[in-house]
Write a protein that holds these residues in place. Sequence first.
Motif, PDB file in Angstrom:
ATOM      1  N   GLU A   6       5.926   3.123   0.553  1.00  0.00           N
ATOM      2  CA  GLU A   6       7.110   3.365   1.381  1.00  0.00           C
ATOM      3  C   GLU A   6       7.876   2.040   1.418  1.00  0.00           C
ATOM      4  O   GLU A   6       7.486   1.100   2.119  1.00  0.00           O
ATOM      5  CB  GLU A   6       6.660   3.798   2.779  1.00  0.00           C
ATOM      6  CG  GLU A   6       7.768   4.231   3.683  1.00  0.00           C
ATOM      7  CD  GLU A   6       7.200   4.787   4.970  1.00  0.00           C
ATOM      8  OE1 GLU A   6       7.397   5.990   5.223  1.00  0.00           O
ATOM      9  OE2 GLU A   6       6.543   4.028   5.717  1.00  0.00           O
ATOM     10  N   THR A   7       8.933   1.976   0.645  1.00  0.00           N
ATOM     11  CA  THR A   7       9.604   0.703   0.404  1.00  0.00           C
ATOM     12  C   THR A   7      10.096   0.025   1.675  1.00  0.00           C
ATOM     13  O   THR A   7       9.870  -1.171   1.859  1.00  0.00           O
ATOM     14  CB  THR A   7      10.769   0.915  -0.582  1.00  0.00           C
ATOM     15  OG1 THR A   7      10.234   1.498  -1.777  1.00  0.00           O
ATOM     16  CG2 THR A   7      11.445  -0.394  -0.929  1.00  0.00           C
ATOM     17  N   LEU A   8      10.744   0.723   2.554  1.00  0.00           N
ATOM     18  CA  LEU A   8      11.361   0.060   3.710  1.00  0.00           C
ATOM     19  C   LEU A   8      10.362  -0.511   4.713  1.00  0.00           C
ATOM     20  O   LEU A   8      10.651  -1.489   5.384  1.00  0.00           O
ATOM     21  CB  LEU A   8      12.338   1.001   4.411  1.00  0.00           C
ATOM     22  CG  LEU A   8      13.540   1.418   3.554  1.00  0.00           C
ATOM     23  CD1 LEU A   8      14.434   2.384   4.327  1.00  0.00           C
ATOM     24  CD2 LEU A   8      14.322   0.218   3.071  1.00  0.00           C
ATOM     25  N   THR A   9       9.180   0.067   4.806  1.00  0.00           N
ATOM     26  CA  THR A   9       8.178  -0.437   5.755  1.00  0.00           C
ATOM     27  C   THR A   9       7.162  -1.370   5.099  1.00  0.00           C
ATOM     28  O   THR A   9       6.481  -2.122   5.798  1.00  0.00           O
ATOM     29  CB  THR A   9       7.391   0.719   6.389  1.00  0.00           C
ATOM     30  OG1 THR A   9       6.648   1.383   5.362  1.00  0.00           O
ATOM     31  CG2 THR A   9       8.301   1.692   7.120  1.00  0.00           C
ATOM     32  N   GLY A  10       7.029  -1.279   3.772  1.00  0.00           N
ATOM     33  CA  GLY A  10       6.009  -2.052   3.066  1.00  0.00           C
ATOM     34  C   GLY A  10       4.657  -1.380   3.070  1.00  0.00           C
ATOM     35  O   GLY A  10       3.678  -1.928   2.547  1.00  0.00           O
ATOM     36  N   ASN A  11       4.559  -0.190   3.637  1.00  0.00           N
ATOM     37  CA  ASN A  11       3.281   0.512   3.719  1.00  0.00           C
ATOM     38  C   ASN A  11       2.884   1.126   2.387  1.00  0.00           C
ATOM     39  O   ASN A  11       3.725   1.635   1.641  1.00  0.00           O
ATOM     40  CB  ASN A  11       3.342   1.626   4.766  1.00  0.00           C
ATOM     41  CG  ASN A  11       3.390   1.090   6.174  1.00  0.00           C
ATOM     42  OD1 ASN A  11       2.952  -0.024   6.444  1.00  0.00           O
ATOM     43  ND2 ASN A  11       3.931   1.882   7.087  1.00  0.00           N
ATOM     44  N   ILE A  12       1.589   1.104   2.130  1.00  0.00           N
ATOM     45  CA  ILE A  12       0.991   1.802   1.000  1.00  0.00           C
ATOM     46  C   ILE A  12       0.111   2.883   1.612  1.00  0.00           C
ATOM     47  O   ILE A  12      -0.752   2.604   2.448  1.00  0.00           O
ATOM     48  CB  ILE A  12       0.120   0.865   0.128  1.00  0.00           C
ATOM     49  CG1 ILE A  12       0.882  -0.401  -0.264  1.00  0.00           C
ATOM     50  CG2 ILE A  12      -0.417   1.625  -1.089  1.00  0.00           C
ATOM     51  CD1 ILE A  12       2.092  -0.190  -1.127  1.00  0.00           C
ATOM     52  N   TYR A  13       0.364   4.129   1.218  1.00  0.00           N
ATOM     53  CA  TYR A  13      -0.405   5.263   1.727  1.00  0.00           C
ATOM     54  C   TYR A  13      -1.270   5.836   0.607  1.00  0.00           C
ATOM     55  O   TYR A  13      -0.964   5.682  -0.571  1.00  0.00           O
ATOM     56  CB  TYR A  13       0.531   6.370   2.221  1.00  0.00           C
ATOM     57  CG  TYR A  13       1.353   5.977   3.418  1.00  0.00           C
ATOM     58  CD1 TYR A  13       0.788   5.964   4.691  1.00  0.00           C
ATOM     59  CD2 TYR A  13       2.682   5.623   3.282  1.00  0.00           C
ATOM     60  CE1 TYR A  13       1.541   5.603   5.796  1.00  0.00           C
ATOM     61  CE2 TYR A  13       3.447   5.260   4.385  1.00  0.00           C
ATOM     62  CZ  TYR A  13       2.876   5.257   5.637  1.00  0.00           C
ATOM     63  OH  TYR A  13       3.610   4.900   6.727  1.00  0.00           O
ATOM     64  N   ARG A  14      -2.325   6.522   1.009  1.00  0.00           N
ATOM     65  CA  ARG A  14      -3.102   7.262   0.030  1.00  0.00           C
ATOM     66  C   ARG A  14      -3.380   8.658   0.560  1.00  0.00           C
ATOM     67  O   ARG A  14      -3.488   8.879   1.772  1.00  0.00           O
ATOM     68  CB  ARG A  14      -4.368   6.529  -0.373  1.00  0.00           C
ATOM     69  CG  ARG A  14      -5.392   6.342   0.691  1.00  0.00           C
ATOM     70  CD  ARG A  14      -6.553   5.549   0.125  1.00  0.00           C
ATOM     71  NE  ARG A  14      -7.535   5.278   1.152  1.00  0.00           N
ATOM     72  CZ  ARG A  14      -8.593   4.516   0.981  1.00  0.00           C
ATOM     73  NH1 ARG A  14      -8.811   3.962  -0.189  1.00  0.00           N
ATOM     74  NH2 ARG A  14      -9.441   4.311   1.955  1.00  0.00           N
ATOM     75  N   TYR A  15      -3.490   9.561  -0.384  1.00  0.00           N
ATOM     76  CA  TYR A  15      -3.753  10.963  -0.100  1.00  0.00           C
ATOM     77  C   TYR A  15      -4.949  11.394  -0.935  1.00  0.00           C
ATOM     78  O   TYR A  15      -5.132  10.929  -2.054  1.00  0.00           O
ATOM     79  CB  TYR A  15      -2.561  11.839  -0.509  1.00  0.00           C
ATOM     80  CG  TYR A  15      -1.292  11.599   0.256  1.00  0.00           C
ATOM     81  CD1 TYR A  15      -0.908  12.454   1.283  1.00  0.00           C
ATOM     82  CD2 TYR A  15      -0.462  10.530  -0.056  1.00  0.00           C
ATOM     83  CE1 TYR A  15       0.274  12.245   1.973  1.00  0.00           C
ATOM     84  CE2 TYR A  15       0.718  10.322   0.630  1.00  0.00           C
ATOM     85  CZ  TYR A  15       1.085  11.180   1.645  1.00  0.00           C
ATOM     86  OH  TYR A  15       2.259  10.973   2.333  1.00  0.00           O
ATOM     87  N   ARG A  16      -5.719  12.291  -0.404  1.00  0.00           N
ATOM     88  CA  ARG A  16      -6.833  12.852  -1.173  1.00  0.00           C
ATOM     89  C   ARG A  16      -6.279  13.885  -2.156  1.00  0.00           C
ATOM     90  O   ARG A  16      -5.319  14.582  -1.867  1.00  0.00           O
ATOM     91  CB  ARG A  16      -7.851  13.498  -0.256  1.00  0.00           C
ATOM     92  CG  ARG A  16      -8.479  12.487   0.681  1.00  0.00           C
ATOM     93  CD  ARG A  16      -9.877  12.884   1.102  1.00  0.00           C
ATOM     94  NE  ARG A  16     -10.429  11.850   1.968  1.00  0.00           N
ATOM     95  CZ  ARG A  16     -11.044  10.764   1.528  1.00  0.00           C
ATOM     96  NH1 ARG A  16     -11.180  10.567   0.248  1.00  0.00           N
ATOM     97  NH2 ARG A  16     -11.521   9.870   2.366  1.00  0.00           N
ATOM     98  N   TRP A  17      -6.890  13.944  -3.316  1.00  0.00           N
ATOM     99  CA  TRP A  17      -6.535  14.905  -4.352  1.00  0.00           C
ATOM    100  C   TRP A  17      -7.699  15.875  -4.454  1.00  0.00           C
ATOM    101  O   TRP A  17      -8.829  15.482  -4.732  1.00  0.00           O
ATOM    102  CB  TRP A  17      -6.329  14.149  -5.670  1.00  0.00           C
ATOM    103  CG  TRP A  17      -5.958  15.006  -6.823  1.00  0.00           C
ATOM    104  CD1 TRP A  17      -6.794  15.454  -7.799  1.00  0.00           C
ATOM    105  CD2 TRP A  17      -4.663  15.491  -7.145  1.00  0.00           C
ATOM    106  NE1 TRP A  17      -6.094  16.196  -8.713  1.00  0.00           N
ATOM    107  CE2 TRP A  17      -4.775  16.231  -8.327  1.00  0.00           C
ATOM    108  CE3 TRP A  17      -3.418  15.377  -6.536  1.00  0.00           C
ATOM    109  CZ2 TRP A  17      -3.689  16.860  -8.924  1.00  0.00           C
ATOM    110  CZ3 TRP A  17      -2.334  15.989  -7.135  1.00  0.00           C
ATOM    111  CH2 TRP A  17      -2.479  16.719  -8.312  1.00  0.00           C
ATOM    112  N   HIS A  18      -7.437  17.141  -4.168  1.00  0.00           N
ATOM    113  CA  HIS A  18      -8.516  18.121  -4.150  1.00  0.00           C
ATOM    114  C   HIS A  18      -8.030  19.414  -4.783  1.00  0.00           C
ATOM    115  O   HIS A  18      -7.021  19.962  -4.356  1.00  0.00           O
ATOM    116  CB  HIS A  18      -8.982  18.367  -2.701  1.00  0.00           C
ATOM    117  CG  HIS A  18     -10.200  19.220  -2.613  1.00  0.00           C
ATOM    118  ND1 HIS A  18     -10.142  20.573  -2.460  1.00  0.00           N
ATOM    119  CD2 HIS A  18     -11.512  18.905  -2.671  1.00  0.00           C
ATOM    120  CE1 HIS A  18     -11.356  21.063  -2.424  1.00  0.00           C
ATOM    121  NE2 HIS A  18     -12.212  20.067  -2.549  1.00  0.00           N
ATOM    122  N   GLY A  19      -8.737  19.868  -5.775  1.00  0.00           N
ATOM    123  CA  GLY A  19      -8.395  21.140  -6.415  1.00  0.00           C
ATOM    124  C   GLY A  19      -7.010  21.150  -7.038  1.00  0.00           C
ATOM    125  O   GLY A  19      -6.337  22.171  -7.026  1.00  0.00           O
ATOM    126  N   GLY A  20      -6.591  20.024  -7.555  1.00  0.00           N
ATOM    127  CA  GLY A  20      -5.284  19.956  -8.195  1.00  0.00           C
ATOM    128  C   GLY A  20      -4.120  19.829  -7.233  1.00  0.00           C
ATOM    129  O   GLY A  20      -2.968  19.950  -7.632  1.00  0.00           O
TER     130      GLY A  20
END
Length: 133
Positions: A6-20
Amino acid sequence: MIYLNETLTGNIYRYRWHGGKVSAPRELFGNVIRADAPPGWKGPDGMAFDQNGLLYVAVFGQGDVTVLGRTGEVVKRIPTQGKLPTNVAFALPGKRRIHVTEYEYGQMETLGTDCDGLPLWDGRKRNLQRESE
C-alpha cells in the motif's frame, strides 16, 4: 501467501492463498517507511524475495531498498544513488545481486546481496528444494 503493498502508508500486507483464491482477512506484514524519511510522496513499489525468505522492497521517494525479515521486521536498508527507486529484480542464479530501476537519474543500479533470489513461478509444478541442491 500473496504479498501486496500500500504505497501511501508504506504497509506491506499478506493474504493466504487457498484453493486458488485469496482468503480474508489480510494481515499487516510490515512497513517500509523510515521515521526520518525525506519529505514528500514516498512508498513501496516493486518487491522480490530472496532464497532465505527476505523481502526486498524498492521504496520510491525514500532512496532505498528496504529488506524485511520473515516476520516483517526491517532487517536492513540498502541505499540507492537516487531517491526514486521503482522496482527490484534479482540477477541470474549465482550472481547474488539485485537490479534496481531508479527514476530520478533514469538508470539501473546493481547492488550486492547475501544470496540469490527466489525463483519466479513459471506455471510448472516442481520441487524447489531439489532444484537448489
